[in-house]
Design an enzyme around this catalytic site. Structure first.
Site, PDB file in Angstrom:
ATOM      1  N   LYS A  98       2.117   3.854  -5.829  1.00 52.86           N
ATOM      2  CA  LYS A  98       1.583   2.757  -6.607  1.00 52.86           C
ATOM      3  C   LYS A  98       2.566   2.447  -7.896  1.00 52.86           C
ATOM      4  O   LYS A  98       2.200   1.345  -8.456  1.00 52.86           O
ATOM      5  CB  LYS A  98       0.189   3.515  -7.315  1.00 52.86           C
ATOM      6  CG  LYS A  98      -0.612   3.906  -6.290  1.00 52.86           C
ATOM      7  CD  LYS A  98      -0.967   2.923  -5.098  1.00 52.86           C
ATOM      8  CE  LYS A  98      -1.559   3.511  -3.902  1.00 52.86           C
ATOM      9  NZ  LYS A  98      -1.581   2.583  -2.675  1.00 52.86           N
ATOM     10  N   GLU A 136     -11.599   4.024   0.215  1.00 52.22           N
ATOM     11  CA  GLU A 136     -11.632   4.201   1.816  1.00 52.22           C
ATOM     12  C   GLU A 136     -12.332   5.570   2.010  1.00 52.22           C
ATOM     13  O   GLU A 136     -12.112   6.614   1.250  1.00 52.22           O
ATOM     14  CB  GLU A 136     -10.235   4.358   2.301  1.00 52.22           C
ATOM     15  CG  GLU A 136      -9.402   5.151   1.649  1.00 52.22           C
ATOM     16  CD  GLU A 136      -8.524   4.425   0.710  1.00 52.22           C
ATOM     17  OE1 GLU A 136      -9.040   3.532  -0.123  1.00 52.22           O
ATOM     18  OE2 GLU A 136      -7.145   4.781   0.576  1.00 52.22           O
ATOM     19  N   ASP A 177      -3.540  -3.042  -2.214  1.00 53.09           N
ATOM     20  CA  ASP A 177      -4.683  -2.140  -1.851  1.00 53.09           C
ATOM     21  C   ASP A 177      -4.914  -1.336  -3.070  1.00 53.09           C
ATOM     22  O   ASP A 177      -3.792  -1.004  -3.817  1.00 53.09           O
ATOM     23  CB  ASP A 177      -4.610  -1.489  -0.597  1.00 53.09           C
ATOM     24  CG  ASP A 177      -5.941  -0.504  -0.207  1.00 53.09           C
ATOM     25  OD1 ASP A 177      -6.860  -0.984  -0.690  1.00 53.09           O
ATOM     26  OD2 ASP A 177      -5.849   0.624   0.386  1.00 53.09           O
ATOM     27  N   ASN A 178      -6.092  -0.510  -3.447  1.00 55.60           N
ATOM     28  CA  ASN A 178      -6.306   0.426  -4.395  1.00 55.60           C
ATOM     29  C   ASN A 178      -5.910  -0.022  -5.578  1.00 55.60           C
ATOM     30  O   ASN A 178      -5.544   0.842  -6.705  1.00 55.60           O
ATOM     31  CB  ASN A 178      -5.494   1.666  -4.029  1.00 55.60           C
ATOM     32  CG  ASN A 178      -5.771   2.191  -2.546  1.00 55.60           C
ATOM     33  OD1 ASN A 178      -4.704   2.408  -1.791  1.00 55.60           O
ATOM     34  ND2 ASN A 178      -6.849   2.751  -2.292  1.00 55.60           N
ATOM     35  N   ASP A 234       0.783  -1.059  -0.116  1.00 54.73           N
ATOM     36  CA  ASP A 234       0.072   0.079   0.118  1.00 54.73           C
ATOM     37  C   ASP A 234       1.009   1.168   0.037  1.00 54.73           C
ATOM     38  O   ASP A 234       0.563   2.087   0.580  1.00 54.73           O
ATOM     39  CB  ASP A 234      -0.940  -0.081   1.331  1.00 54.73           C
ATOM     40  CG  ASP A 234      -1.961   1.060   1.113  1.00 54.73           C
ATOM     41  OD1 ASP A 234      -2.390   1.436   0.190  1.00 54.73           O
ATOM     42  OD2 ASP A 234      -2.623   1.214   2.018  1.00 54.73           O
TER      43      ASP A 234
HETATM   44 CA    CA Z   1      -4.189   2.632   0.443  1.00 58.94          CA
END
Ligand code: CA
Length: 253
Positions: free
Chosen positions: A182, A237, A207-208, A179
């Site tokens: 990116k 989130e 994540d994401n 996380d």
């Molecule tokens: Ca995140």
């Protein structure tokens, strides 16, 4: 192990909604960041991360992880966005930690220690977590949040860039939570493989993957025969409308 394999034996397809809504999600975050940065630079307010720490110091019940998480969530819902995994995806992370029975866990990207607290609070007594964070200020705040939550035991927080720190790690991991930046997801995963730092059967929780349209990473874990990969659609989130998702991949080598 069989049930784990069954759960994750299908290669997921790309989610449908990597498009306008996801783009608008990123745009709204960028807008909030610009406003916050302006207020901070003009000294109208403290940086939001320090405001959160002040609140945790003031209001949290010592040695109660849930009270720390609650204060951070309330700030992110009511005041300004915080790039934590958040309360909803946080439950998925806790479940994955428990289901994996992981003993040696690696976290890439700590920010305020929110996900770190969720991981540490879900750990078995004989397990440990190593967290890597590039930003010294965030690492200092996270350390204090984790300490107030009473979870500093079994935790090692290293400060520096992930690609440098990964090369210094020695023991292989059976769970990796990704996380951080990116554009580093894929290169750091490959670095972990090259360094022999992934145990057979290791869980990789990213994540994401929708919010930031991480196609390169998803293509890799979904097409490589070294992984069984599963996509879980979620909301971003602290949002009720912007799509996001997590990808859980199991390393089969
Ligand atoms: Ca995140």
């Amino acid at each position: 192990m069989n049930s784990t394999k069954n759960k994750l034996n299908k290669k997921s397809k790309m989610p449908f909604n990597i498009n306008r809504k996801s783009f608008l999600g990123v745009l709204s975050l960028a807008y909030q960041e610009i406003i916050d940065s302006f207020l901070t630079k003009t000294k109208i307010k403290k940086p939001k991360e320090e405001e959160v720490l002040d609140l945790v110091r003031l209001k949290a019940t010592k040695n109660d992880p849930k009270s720390v998480l609650k204060i951070i969530d309330a700030y992110a819902y009511r005041k300004t966005f915080l790039m934590n995994i958040g309360d909803q995806k946080g439950l998925l992370l806790e479940k994955a930690i428990k289901d994996s029975n992981a003993k040696n866990i690696l976290e890439l990207g700590v920010y305020l220690g929110y996900s770190t607290i969720r991981i540490l609070n879900s750990l078995r007594e004989d397990s440990k977590l190593t967290s890597l964070e590039a930003n010294e200020k965030f690492a200092r705040i996270a350390k204090e949040h984790i300490s107030i939550a009473g979870l500093s035991k079994n935790h090692d927080l290293k400060i520096g860039t992930s690609s440098n720190l990964i090369t210094e790690l020695k023991e292989p991991f059976d769970f990796v939570f990704i996380d951080h930046w990116k554009d580093l997801y894929l290169s750091d995963l490959k670095l972990l493989e090259t360094m022999g730092l992934l145990k057979k059967g290791a869980w990789i929780f990213a994540d994401n993957v929708v919010l930031f349209n991480l196609e390169d990473y998803l293509d890799y874990v979904r097409t490589s025969s070294d992984y069984s990969s599963k996509f879980i659609p979620t909301l971003r989130e602290y949002s009720k409308s912007h799509p996001d998702g997590v990808e859980i991949s199991i390393y089969k080598l």
